[in-house]
Write a protein that holds these residues in place. Structure first.
Motif, PDB file in Angstrom:
ATOM      1  N   LYS A 171       7.874  29.946  51.370  1.00 57.99           N
ATOM      2  CA  LYS A 171       7.928  28.588  50.841  1.00 57.99           C
ATOM      3  C   LYS A 171       9.021  27.830  51.579  1.00 57.99           C
ATOM      4  O   LYS A 171      10.070  28.403  51.907  1.00 57.99           O
ATOM      5  N   LEU A 172       8.758  26.548  51.807  1.00 59.54           N
ATOM      6  CA  LEU A 172       9.698  25.693  52.513  1.00 59.54           C
ATOM      7  C   LEU A 172      10.234  24.614  51.573  1.00 59.54           C
ATOM      8  O   LEU A 172       9.644  24.340  50.526  1.00 59.54           O
ATOM      9  N   LYS A 173      11.331  23.990  51.984  1.00 58.22           N
ATOM     10  CA  LYS A 173      11.884  22.877  51.211  1.00 58.22           C
ATOM     11  C   LYS A 173      10.833  21.788  51.038  1.00 58.22           C
ATOM     12  O   LYS A 173       9.969  21.586  51.894  1.00 58.22           O
ATOM     13  N   ASP A 174      10.909  21.060  49.941  1.00 58.65           N
ATOM     14  CA  ASP A 174      10.008  19.934  49.717  1.00 58.65           C
ATOM     15  C   ASP A 174      10.254  18.849  50.763  1.00 58.65           C
ATOM     16  O   ASP A 174      11.384  18.655  51.230  1.00 58.65           O
ATOM     17  N   PHE A 191       7.004  17.781  59.536  1.00 58.65           N
ATOM     18  CA  PHE A 191       6.258  18.606  60.479  1.00 58.65           C
ATOM     19  C   PHE A 191       7.140  19.540  61.295  1.00 58.65           C
ATOM     20  O   PHE A 191       6.629  20.315  62.108  1.00 58.65           O
ATOM     21  N   LYS A 192       8.465  19.475  61.121  1.00 54.92           N
ATOM     22  CA  LYS A 192       9.336  20.270  61.996  1.00 54.92           C
ATOM     23  C   LYS A 192      10.317  21.138  61.213  1.00 54.92           C
ATOM     24  O   LYS A 192      11.521  21.125  61.482  1.00 54.92           O
ATOM     25  N   PRO A 193       9.841  21.917  60.262  1.00 54.07           N
ATOM     26  CA  PRO A 193      10.765  22.815  59.574  1.00 54.07           C
ATOM     27  C   PRO A 193      11.255  23.915  60.513  1.00 54.07           C
ATOM     28  O   PRO A 193      10.602  24.235  61.516  1.00 54.07           O
ATOM     29  N   THR A 194      12.393  24.488  60.176  1.00 54.16           N
ATOM     30  CA  THR A 194      12.939  25.631  60.895  1.00 54.16           C
ATOM     31  C   THR A 194      13.097  26.777  59.899  1.00 54.16           C
ATOM     32  O   THR A 194      12.964  26.567  58.679  1.00 54.16           O
ATOM     33  N   PRO A 195      13.400  27.989  60.354  1.00 54.97           N
ATOM     34  CA  PRO A 195      13.645  29.081  59.410  1.00 54.97           C
ATOM     35  C   PRO A 195      14.734  28.769  58.394  1.00 54.97           C
ATOM     36  O   PRO A 195      14.736  29.344  57.288  1.00 54.97           O
ATOM     37  N   LEU A 196      15.632  27.843  58.706  1.00 56.26           N
ATOM     38  CA  LEU A 196      16.680  27.459  57.752  1.00 56.26           C
ATOM     39  C   LEU A 196      16.118  26.696  56.556  1.00 56.26           C
ATOM     40  O   LEU A 196      16.789  26.569  55.529  1.00 56.26           O
ATOM     41  N   ASP A 197      14.892  26.191  56.690  1.00 55.35           N
ATOM     42  CA  ASP A 197      14.256  25.438  55.602  1.00 55.35           C
ATOM     43  C   ASP A 197      13.447  26.330  54.665  1.00 55.35           C
ATOM     44  O   ASP A 197      12.823  25.839  53.725  1.00 55.35           O
TER      45      ASP A 197
END
Length: 261
Positions: free
Chosen positions: A148-151, A155-161
């Protein structure tokens, strides 16, 4: 009409022929594999419209836009809109999309596991290291329920998200072109279709999971902003989005590459 008038009309007609028959060379940047192969199919169609297409292959995703902005090529065909937007924001390129082309649904491949559900706890998964394709990979894995990613991550999440990672997946970021080469060293790798086909993988049969083909990742033809209204651009777009090229894509790639027209 008098003979004199007819003679003048004939002379004017002959004078106009060289300009109409003049062929314009258009250098188009593309990555090896399907993008370049499709442009080969475009060439004879474009030739009928007075365009001599020269295909310039680039082995990565960074140089084709720099080459276009510098005037070393007239157009490129290798990227989607999120990637182009990122390049323009980062580098200030004055280049624009003039047509949508084809979609290459990205896939997750594995030599060690036969299904997506078989990925074990602590598995190592490689994703591309450029912001657009890396983000695309993470969005695919979120869509399939692996993470799951941050809300509102865009289009450009990273593993930190990543906010939830129940299987404790370890992510390794590598250059997109190198993705097929690490398959022996990781549990799974997210690989762009053009690089998968270059490596002899079947983008329809081989992935253990695959991206939904509908979305923002349809590829495009880009040109310099100053050129977008020029006649050769219209001729190029019409040639690419022709029935002949559509038939070629469908027969050649058998679902691995999807047309947008």
């Amino acid at each position: 009409m008098s003979l004199k008038t007819l003679g003048l009309a004939a002379l004017l007609s002959l004078a106009a022929l060289p300009a109409l028959a003049q062929t314009q060379t258009v250098r188009i940047g593309a990555t090896p594999g399907p993008h370049a192969q499709i442009l080969e199919a475009v060439k004879p169609i474009a030739a009928q419209k007075g365009l001599d297409i020269k295909i310039i292959e680039f082995s990565d995703y960074v140089v084709p836009n720099a080459a276009l902005a510098a005037g070393d090529i007239e157009a490129n065909s290798f990227q989607n809109q999120p990637y182009l937007d990122n390049q323009k924001a980062d580098r200030g390129f004055k280049i624009e999309s003039v047509a949508l082309t084809v979609n290459f649904p990205i896939g997750l491949y594995s030599k060690k596991h036969k299904s997506f559900d078989a990925l074990p706890n602590g598995a190592t998964v490689s994703i591309p290291n450029d912001p657009t394709n890396g983000g695309r990979a993470l969005l695919l894995l979120q869509d399939k329920g692996l993470i799951k990613l941050k809300d509102n991550v865009g289009f450009k999440p990273t593993p930190l998200d990543i906010t939830d990672n129940p299987k404790k997946i370890k992510f390794v970021e590598i250059e997109a072109a190198q993705s097929p080469r690490v398959l022996d060293d990781v549990d799974a790798a997210v690989i762009n279709t053009n690089y998968a086909t270059q490596a002899g993988l079947d983008p329809v049969k081989d992935p253990i999971t695959r991206e939904n083909p509908k979305g923002p990742y349809v590829n495009l033809i880009a040109v310099r902003s100053e050129d977008k209204e020029k006649p050769w651009v219209k001729a190029l777009v019409e040639s690419y989005r022709s029935p002949e090229v559509k038939k070629f894509v469908e027969e050649k790639f058998k679902g691995a590459v999807l047309t947008s027209w």
